[in-house]
Scaffold this motif. Structure first.
Motif, PDB file in Angstrom:
ATOM      1  N   ARG A  43       0.934  -1.008   0.049  1.00 52.39           N
ATOM      2  CA  ARG A  43       0.531   0.092   0.161  1.00 52.39           C
ATOM      3  C   ARG A  43       1.475   0.638  -0.325  1.00 52.39           C
ATOM      4  O   ARG A  43       1.955   1.308   1.044  1.00 52.39           O
ATOM      5  N   ARG A  44       0.842   2.051  -0.652  1.00 50.42           N
ATOM      6  CA  ARG A  44       1.424   3.582  -1.099  1.00 50.42           C
ATOM      7  C   ARG A  44       0.164   4.310  -1.253  1.00 50.42           C
ATOM      8  O   ARG A  44      -0.036   4.004  -1.924  1.00 50.42           O
ATOM      9  N   SER A  45       1.115   5.553  -1.065  1.00 47.07           N
ATOM     10  CA  SER A  45       0.360   6.972  -1.384  1.00 47.07           C
ATOM     11  C   SER A  45       1.630   7.274  -1.370  1.00 47.07           C
ATOM     12  O   SER A  45       2.570   7.600  -1.215  1.00 47.07           O
ATOM     13  N   MET A  46       1.143   8.077  -3.652  1.00 48.83           N
ATOM     14  CA  MET A  46       2.073   8.697  -4.282  1.00 48.83           C
ATOM     15  C   MET A  46       1.408  10.053  -4.734  1.00 48.83           C
ATOM     16  O   MET A  46      -0.059  10.247  -5.256  1.00 48.83           O
ATOM     17  N   SER A  47       2.516  11.378  -4.102  1.00 52.73           N
ATOM     18  CA  SER A  47       1.525  12.220  -4.790  1.00 52.73           C
ATOM     19  C   SER A  47       2.526  13.209  -5.157  1.00 52.73           C
ATOM     20  O   SER A  47       3.334  13.475  -5.461  1.00 52.73           O
ATOM     21  N   VAL A  48       1.798  14.419  -6.538  1.00 54.37           N
ATOM     22  CA  VAL A  48       2.771  15.248  -7.022  1.00 54.37           C
ATOM     23  C   VAL A  48       2.366  16.475  -6.613  1.00 54.37           C
ATOM     24  O   VAL A  48       1.136  16.983  -7.011  1.00 54.37           O
ATOM     25  N   ASN A  49       2.657  17.792  -5.632  1.00 54.52           N
ATOM     26  CA  ASN A  49       2.647  18.730  -6.353  1.00 54.52           C
ATOM     27  C   ASN A  49       3.079  20.211  -7.835  1.00 54.52           C
ATOM     28  O   ASN A  49       4.082  19.602  -7.601  1.00 54.52           O
ATOM     29  N   PHE A  50       2.636  20.556  -8.284  1.00 55.74           N
ATOM     30  CA  PHE A  50       3.095  21.280  -9.428  1.00 55.74           C
ATOM     31  C   PHE A  50       2.856  23.088  -9.553  1.00 55.74           C
ATOM     32  O   PHE A  50       0.951  22.829  -9.342  1.00 55.74           O
ATOM     33  N   GLU A  51       3.419  22.740 -10.136  1.00 55.04           N
ATOM     34  CA  GLU A  51       2.824  24.857 -10.962  1.00 55.04           C
ATOM     35  C   GLU A  51       2.159  25.019  -9.576  1.00 55.04           C
ATOM     36  O   GLU A  51       2.772  24.743  -8.409  1.00 55.04           O
ATOM     37  N   GLU A  52       1.280  25.996  -9.745  1.00 55.92           N
ATOM     38  CA  GLU A  52       1.089  26.938  -8.747  1.00 55.92           C
ATOM     39  C   GLU A  52       0.019  26.612  -7.484  1.00 55.92           C
ATOM     40  O   GLU A  52      -0.169  26.035  -6.567  1.00 55.92           O
ATOM     41  N   ASN A  53      -1.167  25.431  -7.961  1.00 59.47           N
ATOM     42  CA  ASN A  53      -2.137  24.525  -7.574  1.00 59.47           C
ATOM     43  C   ASN A  53      -2.039  23.814  -7.260  1.00 59.47           C
ATOM     44  O   ASN A  53      -3.311  22.784  -7.542  1.00 59.47           O
ATOM     45  N   GLY A  54      -1.738  22.687  -9.035  1.00 54.84           N
ATOM     46  CA  GLY A  54      -2.277  21.466  -9.616  1.00 54.84           C
ATOM     47  C   GLY A  54      -1.085  20.547  -8.315  1.00 54.84           C
ATOM     48  O   GLY A  54      -0.592  20.960  -7.971  1.00 54.84           O
ATOM     49  N   ARG A  55      -1.907  19.354  -8.731  1.00 58.23           N
ATOM     50  CA  ARG A  55      -1.633  17.843  -7.155  1.00 58.23           C
ATOM     51  C   ARG A  55      -1.976  16.908  -8.110  1.00 58.23           C
ATOM     52  O   ARG A  55      -3.105  16.636  -8.383  1.00 58.23           O
TER      53      ARG A  55
END
Length: 701
Positions: free
Chosen positions: A637-649
């Protein structure tokens, strides 16, 4: 001559008396005119050390080699005596050491110093205290080493890798032998085995000690190099000696010179100087050099005397033990200096490698391989010599042989052949070391005919003294030399494109681990495109963190290295091919890479395993995986996240299962419970089942 005695002990709770007794032992043995430092690796918060100026305390996670190196660098003495310190046992020391013998032992080591002026003839005559220490692991390994501070730092001290922590002294002596610095080993009449006084170090004289000694000897044999700690070294930068000189002869190449200089400053090895000799330029060469604020750059201007005279002037001004030749229009790849130094061993005093040509207008790349085994045989075969800007060789060799000032071209070819005739032994690094710029102002373009004729004459001179049969045999052997086999021509841009000039590529950087801290250190927050993380939900342990930084220039790469940030990878696209974004700043590309890693993890244990990827974020209570039995289908079980640009996710939940069919109940339950999720991808042995399920919809279940 001042002498500094340095040793290191490791101790924990309840060992205070042993520490104090060991200090008493040393202070009684060390002569009054010697300095003494006892390094202590503290393995617990309860250790109380005696109040003595001789102590230098380190945290327990500091590596043994690093601790010795820091203490040596802090010394202002001329000569060091390094004692192989014990792991102190709890309780009192047994036995004693007569102060008379201790002083005689240390003083005799100090008297055996050969006081020669400077490198390359070392100041040190190494004393190895050895003998029949059959009762402990010091047999065939020195208990103490005498070495000048200058020489110790020149060899970059003890190896700081943890794999060599138990064989530091043996390894250091082996490296000094490879460097040609040990001409004798002294056996003292009255030897003091300090470690033998400590009962905690005693081992059986048979199998245990033999296994330990064999393991340590093998550790030393595995790495036959001379220099260590080339990219990471505990010694403070201001205490590090200059090991390499990078001479650059230039004339009217200001438009190329800045990137050439920046490529040197961005090296992963940083203990170098750059000597720029301006051979009568009429353009803004001086402004380019002086516009780069780095004290390691020396600018020398002379009237136009030719490239050979300029290179000789640079050699005369060089202070580094080695010279790494560089041209004013080429780009040095970041690993060039460290790779060349690491390849030096007891059998080779100089190194070289391969290179890649790049067209200055189209960015087209072409790999140039050089044979392995440059020497008289290769010269007799076809006269080929290593690429000039791949060389690392002793500076004294360049200063003594010198570039031939009667030649206007092919001067590097001429010097390389004469170095072989002088006995210099070269070793191939098996790597590409620089990018050679192809443009209309090159000597090979403007003076190609004379360059070829000079090369032919030099080749003939190198074999003139051999008989006809001897020349034929040499040429036959040269023809049989091999080329590096692992260097590929089909991946040139992927491997080296990021180091092309700024005007030819769009470049990005990927940073792994501690992204926020590193971004602040590099002052690149205005160029940050994404921060991504991969979290194991079963252990709450972060598996990966990465940052993507775009619009990277050569100036930025220099700043990143100056900030001490290693492990940064660069990617690029040609400016004429902007149909794709660099992967480092593409959030979906980062997720795809981590999903591939997760799938490999599952398949390593379960060959038929698969991944179910949902757009849900965080833990899903309905899975009830706490305390699950071994046969539970969910194995990851893994949680992967990417925050990008101003409000991108982008955020996904990744479930690894033993078999694709095991994902069906999980997907069904998610739909029934109204979990806000969407199937993004299912990877594994088969996806047809899930594709058909998506088409039927939840009513078909």
């Amino acid at each position: 001559m001042r002498t500094h005695v340095i040793t290191l002990i490791r101790c924990g709770e309840g060992q205070d008396s042993a520490v104090e007794a060991y200090l008493d032992l040393l202070t009684s043995a060390v002569p009054d005119d010697h300095d003494l430092t006892v390094g202590v690796l503290v393995e617990g918060p309860e250790v109380e050390l005696p109040s003595a100026a001789a102590f230098r305390v380190f945290p327990s996670d500091v590596r043994t080699g690093a601790a010795y190196n820091v203490m040596a660098a802090e010394s202002d003495a001329d000569f060091l005596i390094l004692l192989d310190g014990p792991v102190l046992p709890a309780g009192e020391l047994h036995g004693g050491i007569p102060a008379r013998l201790g002083r005689q032992w240390l003083a005799s080591m100090g008297r055996r110093v050969i006081a020669t002026p400077s490198l390359p003839t070392p100041l040190s005559h190494v004393d190895v205290v050895d003998g029949d220490f059959s009762r402990d692991v010091h047999q065939e390994s020195p208990l103490a080493i005498g070495v000048s501070t200058e020489d110790y730092l020149h060899l970059r001290g003890f190896d700081e890798r943890p794999t060599l922590s138990g064989a530091l002294f043996m390894d250091f002596v082996a490296r000094m032998r490879r460097a040609g610095w040990i001409c004798d080993t002294h056996h003292l009449a009255e030897m003091i085995d300090v470690a033998a006084l400590l009962p905690g170090l005693r081992l059986d004289p048979d199998e245990t000690s033999q296994r330990v000694r064999e393991r340590r000897r093998e550790q030393v044999r595995v790495d036959g190099s001379i220099y260590r700690n080339l990219t990471v070294w505990a010694v403070p930068p201001e205490k590090r000696p200059t090991l390499v000189s990078v001479p650059i002869a230039t004339r009217d190449r200001a438009d190329y010179l800045k990137e050439s200089l920046l490529s040197v400053l961005a090296q992963d090895f940083q203990e170098f100087e750059i000597v720029v000799v301006d051979d009568g330029s009429d353009d803004h060469t001086r402004e380019v050099v002086e516009g780069i604020d780095d004290v390691r750059i020396t600018y020398i201007r002379q009237d136009a005397k030719g490239i050979s005279a300029a290179r000789n002037r640079a050699a005369d001004a060089s202070v580094g033990h080695y010279t790494a030749v560089h041209d004013d229009d080429d780009i040095m790849l970041p690993w060039r200096l460290s790779t060349g130094l690491a390849a030096l061993d007891g059998s080779h005093e100089a190194t070289y490698g391969s290179w890649v040509n790049f067209d200055d207008e189209t960015a087209q790349l072409q790999l140039h391989l050089t044979p392995v085994g440059f020497g008289r045989d290769l010269i007799a075969h076809n006269g080929q010599t290593p690429g000039h800007a791949t060389w690392i060789l002793p500076t004294r060799m360049v200063q003594e042989l010198r570039y031939d000032e009667s030649l206007s071209s092919s001067i590097d070819h001429n010097l390389a052949i004469r170095s072989v005739l002088s006995g210099l032994r070269w070793r191939h690094t098996q790597r590409v070391l620089y990018l050679r710029r192809v443009h209309k102002q090159q000597v090979s373009q403007t003076d190609g005919r004379r360059q070829r004729s000079t090369a032919i004459l030099t080749r003939m001179n190198s074999t003139f003294s051999a008989s006809f049969a001897g020349r034929k045999q040499m040429a036959t052997r040269g023809k049989e030399l091999s080329y590096p086999q692992h260097l590929r021509k089909d991946t040139l841009f992927a491997e080296y494109g990021a180091y092309l000039p700024d005007r030819l590529v769009v470049r990005s950087a990927r940073i792994n681990g501690l992204v926020g801290k590193k971004i602040l250190a590099m002052d690149l927050h205005d160029k940050l495109d994404l921060i991504a993380s991969d979290m194991d939900l079963d252990t709450d342990r972060p598996l990966a963190e990465a940052g993507g930084v775009g619009r990277i220039q050569w100036d930025d790469m220099v700043d990143i290295r100056a900030a001490g940030i290693l492990g940064v990878s660069y990617e690029a696209s040609q400016r004429s091919e902007l149909t794709r974004d660099p992967e480092a700043t593409d959030p979906r590309a980062w997720l795809q890479g981590r999903l591939g890693k997760a799938l490999r993890d599952v398949k390593a244990a379960h060959p038929a395993g698969a991944l179910l990827v949902l757009t849900a974020e965080g833990d899903l209570p309905w899975l009830q995986l706490d305390g699950r039995p071994e046969e539970h289908p969910v194995v990851l079980r893994r949680s992967m996240s990417v925050n990008f640009e101003e409000n991108g996710r982008l955020s996904v939940l990744v479930l690894g299962v033993r078999h694709p069919r095991d994902a069906m109940p999980l997907l069904r339950e998610a739909v029934e419970r109204g979990v806000p999720s969407e199937v993004i991808a299912v990877s594994g042995a088969s996806t047809r089942l899930f594709e058909s399920y998506q088409q039927r919809g939840s009513d078909a279940m």
